[in-house]
Each structure stands twice: as C-alpha cells, then as structure tokens.
Design a protein around this motif. Sequence first.
Motif, PDB file in Angstrom:
ATOM      1  N   SER A 107       0.822  -1.206   0.000  1.00 11.02           N
ATOM      2  CA  SER A 107       0.000   0.000   0.000  1.00 11.02           C
ATOM      3  C   SER A 107       0.860   1.263   0.000  1.00 11.02           C
ATOM      4  CB  SER A 107      -0.928   0.005   1.212  1.00 11.02           C
ATOM      5  OG  SER A 107      -1.711   1.173   1.234  1.00 11.02           O
ATOM      6  N   ALA A 108       1.860   1.298   0.862  1.00  9.54           N
ATOM      7  CA  ALA A 108       2.743   2.467   0.941  1.00  9.54           C
ATOM      8  C   ALA A 108       3.486   2.673  -0.377  1.00  9.54           C
ATOM      9  CB  ALA A 108       3.728   2.317   2.093  1.00  9.54           C
ATOM     10  N   PHE A 109       3.930   1.588  -0.992  1.00  8.22           N
ATOM     11  CA  PHE A 109       4.641   1.689  -2.262  1.00  8.22           C
ATOM     12  C   PHE A 109       3.716   2.212  -3.357  1.00  8.22           C
ATOM     13  CE2 PHE A 109       6.423   0.202  -6.232  1.00  8.22           C
ATOM     14  CZ  PHE A 109       7.752   0.563  -6.083  1.00  8.22           C
ATOM     15  N   LEU A 110       2.508   1.662  -3.423  1.00 11.07           N
ATOM     16  CA  LEU A 110       1.549   2.095  -4.436  1.00 11.07           C
ATOM     17  C   LEU A 110       1.183   3.562  -4.249  1.00 11.07           C
ATOM     18  CD1 LEU A 110      -0.807  -1.027  -4.566  1.00 11.07           C
ATOM     19  CD2 LEU A 110       1.057  -0.441  -6.147  1.00 11.07           C
ATOM     20  N   GLU A 111       1.045   3.978  -3.001  1.00 11.53           N
ATOM     21  CA  GLU A 111       0.721   5.376  -2.724  1.00 11.53           C
ATOM     22  C   GLU A 111       1.831   6.305  -3.217  1.00 11.53           C
ATOM     23  OE1 GLU A 111      -0.844   8.147   0.948  1.00 11.53           O
ATOM     24  OE2 GLU A 111       0.397   6.405   1.427  1.00 11.53           O
ATOM     25  N   SER A 112       3.069   5.908  -3.010  1.00  9.16           N
ATOM     26  CA  SER A 112       4.183   6.783  -3.403  1.00  9.16           C
ATOM     27  C   SER A 112       4.471   6.740  -4.906  1.00  9.16           C
ATOM     28  CB  SER A 112       5.445   6.428  -2.616  1.00  9.16           C
ATOM     29  OG  SER A 112       5.965   5.187  -3.042  1.00  9.16           O
ATOM     30  N   GLN A 113       4.213   5.607  -5.551  1.00  7.76           N
ATOM     31  CA  GLN A 113       4.575   5.455  -6.969  1.00  7.76           C
ATOM     32  C   GLN A 113       3.424   5.704  -7.942  1.00  7.76           C
ATOM     33  OE1 GLN A 113       7.847   4.944  -7.917  1.00  7.76           O
ATOM     34  NE2 GLN A 113       8.066   5.374  -5.739  1.00  7.76           N
ATOM     35  N   ARG A 114       2.201   5.506  -7.508  1.00  6.65           N
ATOM     36  CA  ARG A 114       1.011   5.708  -8.348  1.00  6.65           C
ATOM     37  C   ARG A 114       1.091   4.972  -9.698  1.00  6.65           C
ATOM     38  NH1 ARG A 114      -2.716   6.645  -5.038  1.00  6.65           N
ATOM     39  NH2 ARG A 114      -2.399   8.411  -3.685  1.00  6.65           N
ATOM     40  N   PRO A 115       1.234   3.642  -9.672  1.00  8.06           N
ATOM     41  CA  PRO A 115       1.301   2.903 -10.935  1.00  8.06           C
ATOM     42  C   PRO A 115      -0.064   2.822 -11.614  1.00  8.06           C
ATOM     43  CG  PRO A 115       1.179   1.370  -9.139  1.00  8.06           C
ATOM     44  CD  PRO A 115       1.296   2.750  -8.518  1.00  8.06           C
ATOM     45  N   PHE A 116      -0.040   2.425 -12.858  1.00 11.94           N
ATOM     46  CA  PHE A 116      -1.250   2.228 -13.654  1.00 11.94           C
ATOM     47  C   PHE A 116      -2.048   1.032 -13.135  1.00 11.94           C
ATOM     48  CE2 PHE A 116      -3.098   0.078 -17.444  1.00 11.94           C
ATOM     49  CZ  PHE A 116      -4.083   1.006 -17.718  1.00 11.94           C
ATOM     50  N   ALA A 117      -1.345  -0.041 -12.723  1.00  3.62           N
ATOM     51  CA  ALA A 117      -2.023  -1.267 -12.283  1.00  3.62           C
ATOM     52  C   ALA A 117      -1.079  -2.101 -11.424  1.00  3.62           C
ATOM     53  CB  ALA A 117      -2.474  -2.089 -13.490  1.00  3.62           C
ATOM     54  N   LEU A 118      -1.673  -3.080 -10.751  1.00  8.53           N
ATOM     55  CA  LEU A 118      -0.939  -4.087  -9.983  1.00  8.53           C
ATOM     56  C   LEU A 118      -1.237  -5.449 -10.575  1.00  8.53           C
ATOM     57  CD1 LEU A 118       0.644  -5.171  -7.458  1.00  8.53           C
ATOM     58  CD2 LEU A 118      -1.573  -5.251  -6.293  1.00  8.53           C
ATOM     59  N   ALA A 119      -0.193  -6.228 -10.836  1.00 11.65           N
ATOM     60  CA  ALA A 119      -0.337  -7.626 -11.216  1.00 11.65           C
ATOM     61  C   ALA A 119       0.121  -8.444 -10.012  1.00 11.65           C
ATOM     62  CB  ALA A 119       0.502  -7.953 -12.441  1.00 11.65           C
ATOM     63  N   LEU A 120      -0.779  -9.248  -9.471  1.00 13.27           N
ATOM     64  CA  LEU A 120      -0.503 -10.005  -8.260  1.00 13.27           C
ATOM     65  C   LEU A 120      -0.451 -11.490  -8.594  1.00 13.27           C
ATOM     66  CD1 LEU A 120      -0.201  -9.456  -5.159  1.00 13.27           C
ATOM     67  CD2 LEU A 120      -2.615 -10.086  -4.987  1.00 13.27           C
ATOM     68  N   SER A 121       0.689 -12.114  -8.317  1.00 15.27           N
ATOM     69  CA  SER A 121       0.899 -13.528  -8.593  1.00 15.27           C
ATOM     70  C   SER A 121       0.828 -14.315  -7.297  1.00 15.27           C
ATOM     71  CB  SER A 121       2.275 -13.717  -9.240  1.00 15.27           C
ATOM     72  OG  SER A 121       2.580 -15.084  -9.377  1.00 15.27           O
ATOM     73  N   CYS A 122      -0.044 -15.325  -7.265  1.00 18.70           N
ATOM     74  CA  CYS A 122      -0.210 -16.123  -6.049  1.00 18.70           C
ATOM     75  C   CYS A 122      -0.216 -17.606  -6.405  1.00 18.70           C
ATOM     76  CB  CYS A 122      -1.514 -15.730  -5.341  1.00 18.70           C
ATOM     77  SG  CYS A 122      -1.726 -16.472  -3.721  1.00 18.70           S
ATOM     78  N   SER A 123       0.785 -18.321  -5.926  1.00 18.12           N
ATOM     79  CA  SER A 123       0.930 -19.743  -6.224  1.00 18.12           C
ATOM     80  C   SER A 123       0.332 -20.645  -5.155  1.00 18.12           C
ATOM     81  CB  SER A 123       2.409 -20.095  -6.387  1.00 18.12           C
ATOM     82  OG  SER A 123       2.954 -19.413  -7.481  1.00 18.12           O
ATOM     83  N   LEU A 124       0.283 -20.175  -3.923  1.00 16.07           N
ATOM     84  CA  LEU A 124      -0.123 -21.019  -2.803  1.00 16.07           C
ATOM     85  C   LEU A 124      -1.519 -20.657  -2.294  1.00 16.07           C
ATOM     86  CD1 LEU A 124       3.207 -20.824  -0.770  1.00 16.07           C
ATOM     87  CD2 LEU A 124       2.452 -22.663  -2.295  1.00 16.07           C
ATOM     88  N   PRO A 125      -2.444 -21.631  -2.241  1.00  7.36           N
ATOM     89  CA  PRO A 125      -3.766 -21.335  -1.686  1.00  7.36           C
ATOM     90  C   PRO A 125      -3.697 -20.759  -0.271  1.00  7.36           C
ATOM     91  CG  PRO A 125      -3.813 -23.436  -2.828  1.00  7.36           C
ATOM     92  CD  PRO A 125      -2.367 -22.991  -2.775  1.00  7.36           C
ATOM     93  N   SER A 126      -2.684 -21.150   0.487  1.00  8.84           N
ATOM     94  CA  SER A 126      -2.534 -20.622   1.848  1.00  8.84           C
ATOM     95  C   SER A 126      -2.230 -19.130   1.872  1.00  8.84           C
ATOM     96  CB  SER A 126      -1.435 -21.387   2.592  1.00  8.84           C
ATOM     97  OG  SER A 126      -0.196 -21.242   1.926  1.00  8.84           O
ATOM     98  N   ALA A 127      -1.857 -18.555   0.725  1.00  6.56           N
ATOM     99  CA  ALA A 127      -1.546 -17.126   0.644  1.00  6.56           C
ATOM    100  C   ALA A 127      -2.719 -16.307   0.090  1.00  6.56           C
ATOM    101  CB  ALA A 127      -0.303 -16.909  -0.204  1.00  6.56           C
ATOM    102  N   LEU A 128      -3.869 -16.937  -0.119  1.00  4.54           N
ATOM    103  CA  LEU A 128      -5.009 -16.211  -0.670  1.00  4.54           C
ATOM    104  C   LEU A 128      -5.516 -15.112   0.261  1.00  4.54           C
ATOM    105  CD1 LEU A 128      -6.972 -19.037  -2.500  1.00  4.54           C
ATOM    106  CD2 LEU A 128      -5.863 -17.039  -3.544  1.00  4.54           C
ATOM    107  N   VAL A 129      -5.392 -15.299   1.566  1.00  5.91           N
ATOM    108  CA  VAL A 129      -5.778 -14.226   2.489  1.00  5.91           C
ATOM    109  C   VAL A 129      -4.855 -13.029   2.275  1.00  5.91           C
ATOM    110  CG1 VAL A 129      -5.932 -13.538   4.914  1.00  5.91           C
ATOM    111  CG2 VAL A 129      -6.852 -15.744   4.180  1.00  5.91           C
ATOM    112  N   GLY A 130      -3.567 -13.278   2.112  1.00  6.99           N
ATOM    113  CA  GLY A 130      -2.627 -12.208   1.808  1.00  6.99           C
ATOM    114  C   GLY A 130      -2.953 -11.554   0.477  1.00  6.99           C
ATOM    115  N   ALA A 131      -3.395 -12.352  -0.504  1.00  4.24           N
ATOM    116  CA  ALA A 131      -3.789 -11.803  -1.802  1.00  4.24           C
ATOM    117  C   ALA A 131      -5.005 -10.894  -1.634  1.00  4.24           C
ATOM    118  CB  ALA A 131      -4.079 -12.929  -2.785  1.00  4.24           C
TER     119      ALA A 131
END
Length: 180
Positions: A107-131
Amino acid sequence: LFRSLEEGTPFDTIVATVLAPIQIDLGRRWVEGDVSIADEHAATAVVEELLVLLAGGLAAGDGREVVVACPEGDHHSMPGRIVSMSLGLSGLRARFLGASLPARDLSAFLESQRPFALALSCSLPSALVGAWRSVAAAHAQGVPVVVGGRAFGDDPTRALRIGADAWAVDAQAAVDAIGR
C-alpha cells in the motif's frame, strides 16, 4: 533457448513450452520426495537466472508502470518475475517487488509510486488471504488489480471473491488484461 529467441520464437512461448514444464516437473518431484528443498531451490535459481538472461537481451518497456508482486506468505517469485518480464516486453514499465510482500508495505509503495495497475501472482492457496489484503490495499490507493497463479485455480471464481478486477490464466493473459 537463446538461438530460438534470436530466430523469432516469442519469449512467452519459450517460457510456456520449455521453462514452465521444467518447474512443474520440479515441483511434482519435490512433492513426491524425489528432490530435497535445497535441490529444488538450486534448480529454480538456475531457471530464474536463465529467465533474466533471456529477457535481458530484449527491449524493456517505457510505457505505463505496472507493479508486480506476490502476496505475503507466497515465496514463489518466479511466476511473478515471468509476468513482469512479459509486461516489459509488451511495452509497459514493470516494477517487480518480489515474493511475500505484506499488504501494508505494498500500500505504501503504491501510494508513493502511483502505478497504472498491480499484477498479483499467487501460487499457494494458503496465501489467498494475503492476496485478498493486497487487492484491498491496491484498491484503497485507486490501483486496479489483475491476479493470477495456481492458487486461483482454472477459472476466475477465487479472483472475483477476493475483489480482483481481472484474472489471468498466464503471463500473456495478464498483459492482455492490463492492456484492456
């Protein structure tokens, strides 16, 4: 591989037909106990270095910036790196932040950089909460999110449930989704 690239084989084709099957087989062998974690990490590092070398000779994008990351709890960075490289080769500026990135730091990085989009890669079902947390953090900054990876399965159901704007089955689909 370098010769194939020089002869015009697209980078994504090399990844999909050569490198991805190697990683899939390696993961299967790790699950079956045929290779140790150290062996898996060593082999993955070689493939990752090869990816960097292959993409290093290609032109990088200078278009809109897209941040690529993996959610907290997901230490599998290679799929995200592949997406980042594919985005760069499509003309976008991709900034890869790596594996297991906490949503508050994203969040802090996105706020400072203001990118066009985020691509989020998630391989582990256990990380879906983090996703889910990462998607929420991006949306709080006004950044749309395309998600992909094995944790989401073969259809967009999980992606939609965590609030993603788009789901991609592979790196080229992520490039296409961001282009739309």
